[in-house]
Design a protein around this motif. Structure first.
Motif, mmCIF file in Angstrom:
data_model
loop_
_atom_site.group_PDB
_atom_site.id
_atom_site.type_symbol
_atom_site.label_atom_id
_atom_site.label_comp_id
_atom_site.label_asym_id
_atom_site.label_seq_id
_atom_site.Cartn_x
_atom_site.Cartn_y
_atom_site.Cartn_z
ATOM 1 N N GLY A 156 0.835 -1.198 0.000
ATOM 2 C CA GLY A 156 0.000 0.000 0.000
ATOM 3 C C GLY A 156 0.865 1.240 0.000
ATOM 4 O O GLY A 156 2.012 1.220 0.449
ATOM 5 N N ALA A 157 0.304 2.331 -0.523
ATOM 6 C CA ALA A 157 1.046 3.593 -0.568
ATOM 7 C C ALA A 157 0.075 4.766 -0.562
ATOM 8 O O ALA A 157 -1.053 4.664 -1.078
ATOM 9 C CB ALA A 157 1.914 3.647 -1.828
ATOM 10 N N GLY A 158 0.513 5.855 0.030
ATOM 11 C CA GLY A 158 -0.239 7.097 -0.048
ATOM 12 C C GLY A 158 0.336 7.929 -1.186
ATOM 13 O O GLY A 158 1.534 8.233 -1.202
ATOM 14 N N LEU A 159 -0.493 8.277 -2.168
ATOM 15 C CA LEU A 159 -0.019 8.985 -3.367
ATOM 16 C C LEU A 159 -0.544 10.418 -3.415
ATOM 17 O O LEU A 159 -1.575 10.740 -2.804
ATOM 18 C CB LEU A 159 -0.475 8.229 -4.620
ATOM 19 N N ALA A 160 0.161 11.219 -4.164
ATOM 20 C CA ALA A 160 -0.230 12.622 -4.388
ATOM 21 C C ALA A 160 -0.442 13.373 -3.082
ATOM 22 O O ALA A 160 -1.428 14.103 -2.911
ATOM 23 C CB ALA A 160 -1.495 12.674 -5.263
ATOM 24 N N GLY A 161 0.458 13.150 -2.135
ATOM 25 C CA GLY A 161 0.393 13.869 -0.872
ATOM 26 C C GLY A 161 -0.360 13.156 0.221
ATOM 27 O O GLY A 161 -0.385 13.628 1.374
ATOM 28 N N ALA A 162 -0.968 12.012 -0.063
ATOM 29 C CA ALA A 162 -1.696 11.268 0.965
ATOM 30 C C ALA A 162 -0.713 10.600 1.922
ATOM 31 O O ALA A 162 0.415 10.260 1.558
ATOM 32 C CB ALA A 162 -2.600 10.229 0.326
ATOM 33 N N LYS A 163 -1.157 10.421 3.154
ATOM 34 C CA LYS A 163 -0.310 9.806 4.173
ATOM 35 C C LYS A 163 -0.095 8.323 3.878
ATOM 36 O O LYS A 163 -1.002 7.622 3.420
ATOM 37 C CB LYS A 163 -0.986 9.984 5.539
ATOM 38 N N ALA A 164 1.115 7.847 4.144
ATOM 39 C CA ALA A 164 1.413 6.429 3.944
ATOM 40 C C ALA A 164 0.586 5.582 4.910
ATOM 41 O O ALA A 164 0.363 5.977 6.058
ATOM 42 C CB ALA A 164 2.901 6.174 4.164
ATOM 43 N N PRO A 165 0.115 4.425 4.477
ATOM 44 C CA PRO A 165 -0.692 3.564 5.356
ATOM 45 C C PRO A 165 0.146 3.015 6.509
ATOM 46 O O PRO A 165 1.365 2.946 6.445
ATOM 47 C CB PRO A 165 -1.152 2.452 4.416
ATOM 48 N N ASP A 166 -0.542 2.639 7.567
ATOM 49 C CA ASP A 166 0.119 2.093 8.741
ATOM 50 C C ASP A 166 0.575 0.654 8.453
ATOM 51 O O ASP A 166 -0.233 -0.194 8.052
ATOM 52 C CB ASP A 166 -0.849 2.109 9.932
ATOM 53 N N ALA A 167 1.864 0.366 8.683
ATOM 54 C CA ALA A 167 2.419 -0.951 8.377
ATOM 55 C C ALA A 167 1.795 -2.048 9.232
ATOM 56 O O ALA A 167 1.540 -3.163 8.750
ATOM 57 C CB ALA A 167 3.932 -0.932 8.563
ATOM 58 N N ASP A 168 1.529 -1.767 10.504
ATOM 59 C CA ASP A 168 0.936 -2.774 11.386
ATOM 60 C C ASP A 168 -0.455 -3.177 10.906
ATOM 61 O O ASP A 168 -0.826 -4.360 10.951
ATOM 62 C CB ASP A 168 0.849 -2.251 12.817
ATOM 63 N N THR A 169 -1.217 -2.192 10.438
ATOM 64 C CA THR A 169 -2.571 -2.477 9.935
ATOM 65 C C THR A 169 -2.504 -3.341 8.684
ATOM 66 O O THR A 169 -3.273 -4.311 8.538
ATOM 67 C CB THR A 169 -3.318 -1.167 9.630
ATOM 68 N N LEU A 170 -1.584 -3.017 7.790
ATOM 69 C CA LEU A 170 -1.442 -3.804 6.563
ATOM 70 C C LEU A 170 -1.016 -5.239 6.880
ATOM 71 O O LEU A 170 -1.513 -6.187 6.272
ATOM 72 C CB LEU A 170 -0.411 -3.149 5.642
ATOM 73 N N THR A 171 -0.112 -5.390 7.836
ATOM 74 C CA THR A 171 0.355 -6.728 8.202
ATOM 75 C C THR A 171 -0.786 -7.570 8.778
ATOM 76 O O THR A 171 -0.923 -8.756 8.461
ATOM 77 C CB THR A 171 1.499 -6.635 9.233
ATOM 78 N N LYS A 172 -1.608 -6.942 9.599
ATOM 79 C CA LYS A 172 -2.714 -7.662 10.236
ATOM 80 C C LYS A 172 -3.698 -8.215 9.207
ATOM 81 O O LYS A 172 -4.081 -9.395 9.270
ATOM 82 C CB LYS A 172 -3.444 -6.724 11.203
#
Length: 297
Positions: free
Chosen positions: A229-245
Motif C-alpha cells: 500500500g502507498a499514499g499517493l499525491a500527498g496522501a499519508k502512507a498507510p500504517d504498516a501494522d494495519t497492513l500486516t494484520k
C-alpha cells in the motif's frame, strides 16, 4: 616200420603246430575279449563324467540366474510418501468479500487470474485498488496470492519436503529485496504448517510503499501473499501494522481454501464475489515491488 614211425612223428609235429596256433588264437581272443569291456568302461566313465559336468554346469547356471532374478524381484523400489493435496483452489475465489474489502477497498471485483498451464499445480490471482480523495491524494493497494503444489517423486523426494524447501526460498527472497528498508520478519500463527510474514518499506518514484509478504506452507502446498500500500499525491502512507494484520488474515483464509478444495475443512464464512477474469483498468502506479511474489503461475 621205419616209414610208419617217421609218418607218426611228422603227424605229431603237425598236430603240435596246429595246437600251438589254436592256443595262440585263443589267447589273442581272450585278450581282446578282456580289453573290450575295459575300453567300454573307460568310454562310459568319460561319458558319464562329461554328462555330469555338463549337468552340473547347467544346474549351477540356472541356479545363478534364479538367484539373480530373485534378488532383482525382491529388491525394494524407492518409495516416497504420497502428497497430501492433489489439487488447488480457484485462486480468485479464496478470500471472503469482507477480507477483500479490507485489503482492496475499491478493487473487490478487480481480481485477475494468472495464466497457468496446469491449474492443479500452480495458480495465482491479483487485485488492485485506487481510492482517490482529490486534492487530499489517493490510497493505492495491490494484492497478489499465488499457490504452488508439489507432487511426490522418487527422484526429488516427497511433495512435503519439496514444499518445505520452496517455502524457505520464498521467505529468503522476501528478506533480500533490493532497496528494502526497515525489514522485519515475524512468524505467523494459524496459517498452515509454517508461516512467516516479512515486511519492509520501499521507496519508489510514485511514493513510499509498505510491503507485506506472507509465505505459508500447508503440507505439499505453498501460498505466497504479496500485499502493498502507498499514499499517493500527498496522501499519508498507510500504517504498516494495519497492513500486516489484514495480510496475515488473508493468508490464513488462502491456506484454509486448500483443504476445502480437496474435500476437507470449511470454506470462508463470507463467500467472495466472483472476480472478473480481466483486471479493472485502475490507475495503478506500480506492480508489486516484491521479487518474492511467485511469478511461476
Amino acid at each position: 616200420m621205419q616209414r610208419a614211425a617217421v609218418q607218426s612223428d611228422d603227424q605229431h609235429a603237425r598236430n603240435g603246430r596246429i595246437a600251438q596256433r589254436r592256443a595262440g588264437r585263443l589267447r589273442r581272443g581272450l585278450v581282446c575279449a578282456a580289453a573290450v569291456p575295459a575300453v567300454a568302461l573307460f568310454a562310459t566313465a568319460c561319458s558319464s563324467d562329461s554328462d555330469a559336468a555338463a549337468q552340473g554346469t547347467g544346474s549351477g547356471s540356472n541356479s545363478a540366474v534364479g538367484s539373480t532374478g530373485s534378488g532383482d524381484s525382491t529388491a525394494a523400489s524407492p518409495t516416497v510418501q504420497a502428497a497430501k493435496y492433489a489439487k488447488l483452489p480457484e485462486p480468485c475465489a479464496v478470500l471472503s468479500k469482507k477480507t477483500l474489502t479490507s485489503l482492496v477497498p475499491k478493487g473487490v471485483k478487480s481480481g485477475k487470474e494468472g495464466t497457468s498451464d496446469d491449474v492443479a499445480t500452480r495458480g495465482s490471482c491479483s487485485w488492485s485498488s485506487l481510492d482517490s480523495n482529490g486534492v487530499k491524494g489517493s490510497q493505492f493497494r495491490w494484492l497478489n496470492i499465488s499457490f504452488l503444489r508439489f507432487d511426490s517423486d522418487a527422484g526429488r523426494g516427497s511433495g512435503e519436503k519439496q514444499a518445505e524447501a520452496y517455502y524457505a526460498s520464498q521467505v529468503q527472497g522476501a528478506q533480500s529485496v533490493t532497496g528494502a528498508k526497515n525489514t522485519k520478519t515475524v512468524p505467523v500463527a494459524g496459517a498452515g504448517d509454517q508461516a512467516t510474514a516479512v515486511r519492509y518499506d520501499l521507496k519508489k518514484k510514485e511514493g513510499a510503499f509498505r510491503q507485506q509478504t506472507v509465505v505459508a506452507r500447508v503440507a505439499n502446498v505453498v501460498v505466497t501473499l504479496d500485499y502493498n500500500g502507498a499514499g499517493l499525491a500527498g496522501a499519508k502512507a498507510p500504517d504498516a501494522d494495519t497492513l500486516t494484520k489484514v495480510a496475515e488474515k488473508a493468508a490464513g483464509e488462502a491456506v484454509a481454501s486448500v483443504a476445502t478444495a480437496n474435500g476437507s475443512g470449511s470454506a470462508p464464512s463470507s463467500p467472495a464475489a466472483t472476480p472478473s477474469k480481466e483486471a479493472s483498468k485502475s490507475a495503478s502506479p506500480s506492480a508489486s515491488p516484491s521479487k518474492s511474489s511467485a511469478k511461476k503461475s
